[in-house]
Design a protein around this motif. Structure first.
Motif, PDB file in Angstrom:
ATOM      1  N   PHE A   1      10.450  -7.361  -6.138  1.00 38.94           N
ATOM      2  CA  PHE A   1       9.357  -6.413  -5.945  1.00 38.94           C
ATOM      3  C   PHE A   1       9.710  -5.431  -4.828  1.00 38.94           C
ATOM      4  CE2 PHE A   1       6.340  -9.066  -8.294  1.00 38.94           C
ATOM      5  CZ  PHE A   1       6.899 -10.325  -8.153  1.00 38.94           C
TER       6      PHE A   1
ATOM      7  N   TYR B   1       7.250  -3.019  -2.310  1.00 35.27           N
ATOM      8  CA  TYR B   1       5.913  -2.637  -1.884  1.00 35.27           C
ATOM      9  C   TYR B   1       6.025  -1.497  -0.875  1.00 35.27           C
ATOM     10  CZ  TYR B   1       3.620  -6.771  -3.907  1.00 35.27           C
ATOM     11  OH  TYR B   1       3.120  -7.713  -4.766  1.00 35.27           O
TER      12      TYR B   1
ATOM     13  N   GLN C   1       3.812   0.406   2.336  1.00 33.71           N
ATOM     14  CA  GLN C   1       2.683   0.279   3.270  1.00 33.71           C
ATOM     15  C   GLN C   1       2.537   1.591   4.026  1.00 33.71           C
ATOM     16  OE1 GLN C   1       3.078  -2.641   6.457  1.00 33.71           O
ATOM     17  NE2 GLN C   1       0.873  -2.901   6.565  1.00 33.71           N
TER      18      GLN C   1
ATOM     19  N   ASN D   1      -1.560   1.854   8.759  1.00 31.96           N
ATOM     20  CA  ASN D   1      -2.869   1.197   8.896  1.00 31.96           C
ATOM     21  C   ASN D   1      -3.502   0.845   7.547  1.00 31.96           C
ATOM     22  OD1 ASN D   1      -2.870   1.378  11.771  1.00 31.96           O
ATOM     23  ND2 ASN D   1      -3.370   3.540  11.549  1.00 31.96           N
ATOM     24  N   GLN D   2      -2.664   0.578   6.575  1.00 29.37           N
ATOM     25  CA  GLN D   2      -3.178   0.178   5.272  1.00 29.37           C
ATOM     26  C   GLN D   2      -2.497  -1.101   4.796  1.00 29.37           C
ATOM     27  OE1 GLN D   2      -3.444   3.175   2.214  1.00 29.37           O
ATOM     28  NE2 GLN D   2      -3.824   4.819   3.693  1.00 29.37           N
ATOM     29  N   GLY D   3      -2.995  -1.646   3.709  1.00 26.65           N
ATOM     30  CA  GLY D   3      -2.368  -2.805   3.092  1.00 26.65           C
ATOM     31  C   GLY D   3      -1.160  -2.395   2.275  1.00 26.65           C
ATOM     32  N   LEU D   4      -0.563  -3.373   1.604  1.00 26.29           N
ATOM     33  CA  LEU D   4       0.621  -3.124   0.804  1.00 26.29           C
ATOM     34  C   LEU D   4       0.227  -2.764  -0.623  1.00 26.29           C
ATOM     35  CD1 LEU D   4       1.590  -5.077   3.164  1.00 26.29           C
ATOM     36  CD2 LEU D   4       3.508  -5.558   1.654  1.00 26.29           C
TER      37      LEU D   4
ATOM     38  N   LEU E   1       1.918  -2.167  -4.527  1.00 28.07           N
ATOM     39  CA  LEU E   1       3.107  -2.415  -5.333  1.00 28.07           C
ATOM     40  C   LEU E   1       3.676  -1.104  -5.870  1.00 28.07           C
ATOM     41  CD1 LEU E   1       4.858  -4.692  -6.682  1.00 28.07           C
ATOM     42  CD2 LEU E   1       3.473  -4.286  -8.722  1.00 28.07           C
TER      43      LEU E   1
ATOM     44  N   GLU F   1       6.264   2.650   5.285  1.00 27.42           N
ATOM     45  CA  GLU F   1       7.120   1.477   5.424  1.00 27.42           C
ATOM     46  C   GLU F   1       7.312   0.884   4.034  1.00 27.42           C
ATOM     47  OE1 GLU F   1       7.999   0.728   8.607  1.00 27.42           O
ATOM     48  OE2 GLU F   1       9.258  -0.992   8.142  1.00 27.42           O
TER      49      GLU F   1
ATOM     50  N   PHE G   1       8.848  -2.315   1.720  1.00 28.67           N
ATOM     51  CA  PHE G   1       9.246  -3.714   1.784  1.00 28.67           C
ATOM     52  C   PHE G   1       9.785  -4.176   0.434  1.00 28.67           C
ATOM     53  CE2 PHE G   1       7.644  -4.936   5.898  1.00 28.67           C
ATOM     54  CZ  PHE G   1       6.596  -4.056   6.143  1.00 28.67           C
TER      55      PHE G   1
ATOM     56  N   PHE H   1       9.641 -11.652   2.116  1.00 37.38           N
ATOM     57  CA  PHE H   1       9.795 -10.236   2.388  1.00 37.38           C
ATOM     58  C   PHE H   1      11.033  -9.940   3.229  1.00 37.38           C
ATOM     59  CE2 PHE H   1       6.022  -8.110   0.835  1.00 37.38           C
ATOM     60  CZ  PHE H   1       5.130  -9.139   0.653  1.00 37.38           C
TER      61      PHE H   1
END
Lengths: 112, 118
Positions: free
Chosen positions: B34, B36, B38, B41-44, B46, B88, B90, B108
């Motif tokens: 996978f 991802y 980011q 200041n947010q979530g991940l 896909l 960012e 991942f 990760f």
């Protein structure tokens, strides 16, 4: 209509306190997770639940206790908070144990 | 044990230039892969995933990645980046178990900061 939501978004507390973070998903998924992201942005899984059954418990201090009242909720309770617990905690969910996980917006925990 | 290495911690690139973010994994068993993203200041979110089938995977926002089993790599590419791609990134793996052995555990990499400059 947020898919995975967490409350609170920010949490500032003192050492020794007990706090909880709540997570809810409205995707109908049967699996939920907690991840910890440290100050260097490294992400590590803490727990996962599949159909309310604990699947993963990754060498997390027993001060951390997850609770899954139903498949749509996975809460994280932390006792006796320490400075090193400061991090961003992400909840995630998936359908089954294969495939993509949907992440919540995160809870930034600061322990002073 | 499985591990994921993202070879570049930061990748600066000019807008409209191509970019490649490198990811290598170590595993003695088959894995799912996978990428991802980011945003601050947010979530991940896909970007794309490889579960099986074609080794070239296309994702959202014009990104694609190629699974190379012999080199245990899953590099992410975009032919022309935008300022809005600054984030960012991942890479993550999940071990492929047979039968009922899957746990969904994602491992990760350390993340790569993509900085798109005007």
């Amino acid at each position: 209509d947020t898919a995975v939501s967490q409350t609170p978004k920010y949490l500032v507390t003192q050492m020794g306190n007990d706090k909880s973070i709540k997570c809810e998903q409205n995707l109908g998924h049967d699996t939920m997770y907690w991840y910890k992201q440290d100050s260097k942005k490294f992400l590590k899984i803490m727990f996962s639940y599949n159909n309310k059954e604990l699947i993963i418990n990754e060498t997390v201090p027993n001060r951390f206790s997850p609770k899954s009242p139903d498949k749509a909720h996975l809460n994280l309770h932390i006792n006796s908070l320490e400075l090193g617990d400061s991090a961003v905690y992400f909840c995630a969910s998936s359908q089954g144990l294969v495939g993509e996980q949907y992440f919540g917006p995160g809870t930034r925990l600061t322990v002073t | 044990a499985q591990s994921v290495t993202q070879l570049d911690s930061q990748v600066p690139v000019f807008e409209e230039a191509p970019v490649e973010l490198r990811c290598n994994y170590s595993s003695s068993v088959s894995v799912y892969l996978f990428w991802y993203v980011q945003y601050p200041n947010q979530g991940l979110q896909l970007l794309l995933k490889y579960l099986s089938g074609s080794t070239l995977v296309k994702g959202i926002n014009g990104f694609e990645a190629e699974f190379n089993k012999s080199q245990t790599s899953f590099h992410l590419r975009k032919p022309s980046v935008h300022i809005s791609d600054t984030a960012e990134y991942f890479c993550a793996v999940s071990v492929k178990q047979h039968g009922s052995g899957n746990t969904g555990k994602l491992i990760f990499g350390q993340g790569t900061t993509l900085q798109v400059k005007p």
